[in-house]
Design an enzyme around this catalytic site. Sequence first.
Site, PDB file in Angstrom:
ATOM      1  N   GLY A 187      -6.002  13.686  17.689  1.00 27.41           N
ATOM      2  CA  GLY A 187      -6.171  12.403  18.371  1.00 27.41           C
ATOM      3  C   GLY A 187      -7.597  12.092  18.757  1.00 27.41           C
ATOM      4  O   GLY A 187      -7.839  11.302  19.674  1.00 27.41           O
ATOM      5  N   ARG A 229       8.445   5.509  20.203  1.00 25.02           N
ATOM      6  CA  ARG A 229       7.694   4.473  19.502  1.00 25.02           C
ATOM      7  C   ARG A 229       8.551   3.243  19.211  1.00 25.02           C
ATOM      8  O   ARG A 229       8.044   2.131  19.092  1.00 25.02           O
ATOM      9  CB  ARG A 229       7.166   5.054  18.194  1.00 25.02           C
ATOM     10  CG  ARG A 229       6.240   4.146  17.433  1.00 25.02           C
ATOM     11  CD  ARG A 229       5.714   4.874  16.225  1.00 25.02           C
ATOM     12  NE  ARG A 229       4.891   4.043  15.387  1.00 25.02           N
ATOM     13  CZ  ARG A 229       4.431   4.390  14.192  1.00 25.02           C
ATOM     14  NH1 ARG A 229       4.725   5.592  13.725  1.00 25.02           N
ATOM     15  NH2 ARG A 229       3.691   3.574  13.478  1.00 25.02           N
ATOM     16  N   GLU A 234       0.844  -1.195   0.000  1.00 24.84           N
ATOM     17  CA  GLU A 234       0.000   0.000   0.000  1.00 24.84           C
ATOM     18  C   GLU A 234       0.879   1.244   0.000  1.00 24.84           C
ATOM     19  O   GLU A 234       1.933   1.275   0.649  1.00 24.84           O
ATOM     20  CB  GLU A 234      -0.899  -0.021   1.236  1.00 24.84           C
ATOM     21  CG  GLU A 234      -1.935   1.076   1.318  1.00 24.84           C
ATOM     22  CD  GLU A 234      -2.872   0.886   2.502  1.00 24.84           C
ATOM     23  OE1 GLU A 234      -3.574   1.855   2.826  1.00 24.84           O
ATOM     24  OE2 GLU A 234      -2.885  -0.201   3.103  1.00 24.84           O
ATOM     25  N   GLU A 247      -3.147  10.589   2.857  1.00 27.95           N
ATOM     26  CA  GLU A 247      -4.379  10.813   3.603  1.00 27.95           C
ATOM     27  C   GLU A 247      -4.397  12.268   4.068  1.00 27.95           C
ATOM     28  O   GLU A 247      -3.432  12.748   4.672  1.00 27.95           O
ATOM     29  CB  GLU A 247      -4.490   9.877   4.809  1.00 27.95           C
ATOM     30  CG  GLU A 247      -4.744   8.433   4.429  1.00 27.95           C
ATOM     31  CD  GLU A 247      -4.977   7.559   5.648  1.00 27.95           C
ATOM     32  OE1 GLU A 247      -6.074   7.008   5.786  1.00 27.95           O
ATOM     33  OE2 GLU A 247      -4.032   7.445   6.461  1.00 27.95           O
ATOM     34  N   ASP A 259       0.161   5.394   0.539  1.00 30.36           N
ATOM     35  CA  ASP A 259      -0.932   6.245   1.027  1.00 30.36           C
ATOM     36  C   ASP A 259      -0.644   7.733   1.015  1.00 30.36           C
ATOM     37  O   ASP A 259       0.400   8.177   1.504  1.00 30.36           O
ATOM     38  CB  ASP A 259      -1.248   5.914   2.496  1.00 30.36           C
ATOM     39  CG  ASP A 259      -1.865   4.563   2.702  1.00 30.36           C
ATOM     40  OD1 ASP A 259      -2.397   4.001   1.743  1.00 30.36           O
ATOM     41  OD2 ASP A 259      -1.799   4.067   3.842  1.00 30.36           O
TER      42      ASP A 259
END
Length: 284
Positions: A200, A271, A102, A106, A104
Amino acid sequence: MTKMSYFPICLSFHVSILLMTIVTVSADIMTDINLSWGGDRAKMSGGLLQLSLDRASGSGFESNNMYLFGKIDMQIKVVPGNSAGTVTAYYLHSGGDQYHDEIDFEFLGNVSGEPYILHTNLYTQGKGNREQQFYLWFDPRNAFHTYSILWNPRQILFYVDGTPIRAFMNREGSGIPYPKNQPMRLYSSLWNADDWATRGGLVKTDWTQAPFVASYRGFNADACVWSAGKSSCSPTKGSWWDQGLDSNGAQKLAWVKKNYMIYDYCRDAKRFPQGFPPECSLSS
């Protein structure tokens, strides 16, 4: 869903590429795009396609063709005004879930006067988590702008009005998967994502502003079309097939990263406490 496996002849680079014919694919938004869901919320007329979103549903379209490498262009004018909670997605997808590829774009809506966030991501063999986000140097609500994906055996480039904003190199030699075996179809959708899209999920969709409308025109696909289980094309030298970034393009990419990038997964140490993905240590 089961993995979709494809082994097109145009991927046998060392031998069969020399046997292929040159195929130039033109595309037209009226004939090469299918309004796939959302009922009459998706409309086409006179070269203009519009997707709309109301409280009941969003809408979407897909290309009639699947592509294995190419340059895809679309002019888009995103939802104007208070678009908080809405997402306009424009992307290539191979189908399937577990092992899909994929690419993307967005567009994350925002309240009036606040900038859209352009969110980008890449999946290879079902693995994503490669997000980069940008503000734009213009308001994408006010006019049409061209958003392009260039995908060839060397790299994937994201462009906005011809300016590169992101590059993902083929680093298979370093053990990093690269999307090359699965043809992908172009999709776009307009949908409600107010559980996460704006701050968020703190800012919810204002349904008094509905219907929300995104507009499209100027679709072009200079690409290898997948048909009957194979792809057969060899674009001319100097075309998108072997295109990369020259020094001017590299300078523009650096300018975008310095001035407009607001998130890069390769800089998010929280992360990835065990270390960044391997491509992060390699220059683009």
